[in-house]
Write a protein that holds these residues in place. Structure first.
Motif, PDB file in Angstrom:
ATOM      1  N   GLU A  28       3.242 -57.784 -28.035  1.00 37.57           N
ATOM      2  CA  GLU A  28       2.204 -56.893 -28.349  1.00 37.57           C
ATOM      3  C   GLU A  28       2.578 -55.558 -29.106  1.00 37.57           C
ATOM      4  N   VAL A  33      -0.864 -52.574 -19.662  1.00 39.34           N
ATOM      5  CA  VAL A  33      -1.542 -53.552 -19.006  1.00 39.34           C
ATOM      6  C   VAL A  33      -0.486 -54.880 -18.806  1.00 39.34           C
ATOM      7  N   ASP A  55       0.453 -53.316 -30.489  1.00 37.96           N
ATOM      8  CA  ASP A  55      -0.437 -52.190 -30.139  1.00 37.96           C
ATOM      9  C   ASP A  55       0.322 -51.636 -28.694  1.00 37.96           C
ATOM     10  N   SER A  56       0.900 -50.528 -28.830  1.00 38.53           N
ATOM     11  CA  SER A  56       1.318 -49.648 -27.846  1.00 38.53           C
ATOM     12  C   SER A  56       0.568 -49.376 -26.715  1.00 38.53           C
ATOM     13  N   ASN A  57      -0.913 -49.152 -26.995  1.00 42.02           N
ATOM     14  CA  ASN A  57      -1.900 -48.674 -25.821  1.00 42.02           C
ATOM     15  C   ASN A  57      -2.145 -50.072 -25.124  1.00 42.02           C
ATOM     16  N   LYS A  58      -1.796 -51.141 -25.511  1.00 42.55           N
ATOM     17  CA  LYS A  58      -2.272 -52.328 -24.885  1.00 42.55           C
ATOM     18  C   LYS A  58      -0.911 -52.850 -23.831  1.00 42.55           C
ATOM     19  N   ARG A  59       0.126 -52.381 -24.328  1.00 34.72           N
ATOM     20  CA  ARG A  59       1.370 -52.712 -23.500  1.00 34.72           C
ATOM     21  C   ARG A  59       1.436 -52.504 -21.975  1.00 34.72           C
ATOM     22  N   GLU A  61      -5.830 -43.868 -20.520  1.00 30.44           N
ATOM     23  CA  GLU A  61      -4.399 -43.314 -20.754  1.00 30.44           C
ATOM     24  C   GLU A  61      -3.964 -41.946 -20.006  1.00 30.44           C
ATOM     25  N   TYR A 106      -6.540 -55.425 -16.694  1.00 29.02           N
ATOM     26  CA  TYR A 106      -7.348 -54.389 -17.231  1.00 29.02           C
ATOM     27  C   TYR A 106      -6.403 -53.263 -17.725  1.00 29.02           C
ATOM     28  N   ILE A 107      -6.910 -52.554 -18.860  1.00 27.56           N
ATOM     29  CA  ILE A 107      -6.512 -51.435 -19.416  1.00 27.56           C
ATOM     30  C   ILE A 107      -6.596 -50.238 -18.609  1.00 27.56           C
TER      31      ILE A 107
END
Length: 340
Positions: A303, A311, A305-309, A252, A248-249
């Protein structure tokens, strides 16, 4: 070599944060952490992981494993030494593969444990959890009458047939489980009603089997959350940022203090599911670890996308913590050092 480094870092971490643990206890509030299991290899390796993370995170207070076994199971049980243990008589019911074990064990602990007489706050966890930081109830906002709870992400919630059939005020049914931190007085009031309500729900086989429970995985696990909180005047403070499932993410800027690996998760081509290890003898098999996940440095490559790393990194951290605990357990019982 890797085993020695893990043990050395673990010991250094304990020394560095000793002062922080004492600070958490300075308020004079006594904390006791509880988790419930049965006599099975499946729960032994989970116990090793949770106990290692308990020490690594420097969780204040004591911990107890509530262990439910039949006499026959106890004779063949190899894991009695894996955690401070409070034994509970077996409460398995014929025909129910998922009886109300946790609330029954808690009721027994409250009635028969000396520790229950000398504690102010109780933290209830699941065996399949990794603690990442100290869980201090009052620092999380827990008060008498207002326990703090994590939000159980995979559940649809309480707007379902079972809630309407077995609770007079289904609108007050909180979507919580996993982590509960509450005052001991509240637990004493809640536990008997919790047990009674769950036994009632489990007897309603028709609606459980038809999946009117609100459990998106159609397994009836959600039945465990139906308790008597509203009857005893408890209102949960639900915090969706305390716990997360690997895969799960996180929001932020949020750094959860608990991981619960109850659901399958993956990093690239690597994957893990606890259900694949029901009879795994991994605790007692020297050098046997869970398949090694990718290295953290590989995450940037897989990955974009740094926002998904984050997870992926949490997933790697979860399985590495389990393997660290296994390495230490193996070393403590004389296993030879791994060749690698």
């Amino acid at each position: 070599m890797k085993t020695e480094r893990i043990i050395a870092l673990f010991l250094v971490g304990m020394v560095i944060s000793r002062g922080r643990v004492q600070a958490h206890n300075s308020a004079g509030q006594r904390i006791h952490t509880l988790f419930s299991v049965e006599c099975r290899n499946y729960f032994d390796w989970q116990t090793v992981g949770l106990m290692h993370s308990f020490r690594k995170a420097h969780q204040p207070g004591r911990i107890a494993r509530l262990l439910s076994c039949t006499e026959e199971e106890k004779r063949s049980c190899k894991g009695m030494h894996l955690a401070p243990t409070f034994e509970v008589p077996s409460i398995s019911k014929s025909g129910d593969w998922y009886p109300a074990i946790k609330p029954a064990e808690i009721v027994h602990w409250l009635e028969h444990s000396k520790d229950a007489e000398n504690v102010d706050w109780v933290v209830l966890l699941e065996a399949d959890m990794i603690i990442r930081g100290p869980i201090v109830p009052w620092e999380l906002g827990a008060e008498r009458g207002k326990p703090v709870a994590a939000c159980q992400g995979y559940l649809v919630g309480c707007d379902n047939v079972l809630a309407k059939l077995h609770t007079k005020r289904p609108g007050l049914c909180d979507k919580v489980n996993g982590l509960l931190a509450m005052h001991i007085d509240d637990l004493r009031a809640l536990a008997p009603l919790w047990l009674s309500k769950i036994e009632e729900v489990r007897e309603d086989r028709a609606h459980l089997s038809a999946n009117h429970s609100g459990d998106i995985y159609r397994m009836g696990w959600i039945s465990e959350i139906y308790g008597g909180a509203s009857k005893v005047g408890l209102s949960h403070k639900i915090n969706a940022n305390l716990m997360i499932y690997p895969g799960y993410i996180p929001q932020e800027g949020i750094n959860p203090i608990l991981l619960q690996y109850g659901l399958p998760f993956s990093v690239g081509k690597w994957s893990f599911s606890k259900l694949d290890h029901h009879e795994d003898n991994i605790v007692y098999n020297c050098g046997h670890l869970f398949p090694e996940p990718p290295y953290p440095r590989e995450v940037k490559e897989m990955e974009a996308d740094s926002n998904k790393r984050p997870v992926l990194l949490l997933s790697i951290e979860c399985i590495n913590t389990l393997n660290e605990g296994l390495l230490l357990q193996h070393a403590a019982h004389g296993c030879p050092k791994p060749k690698w």
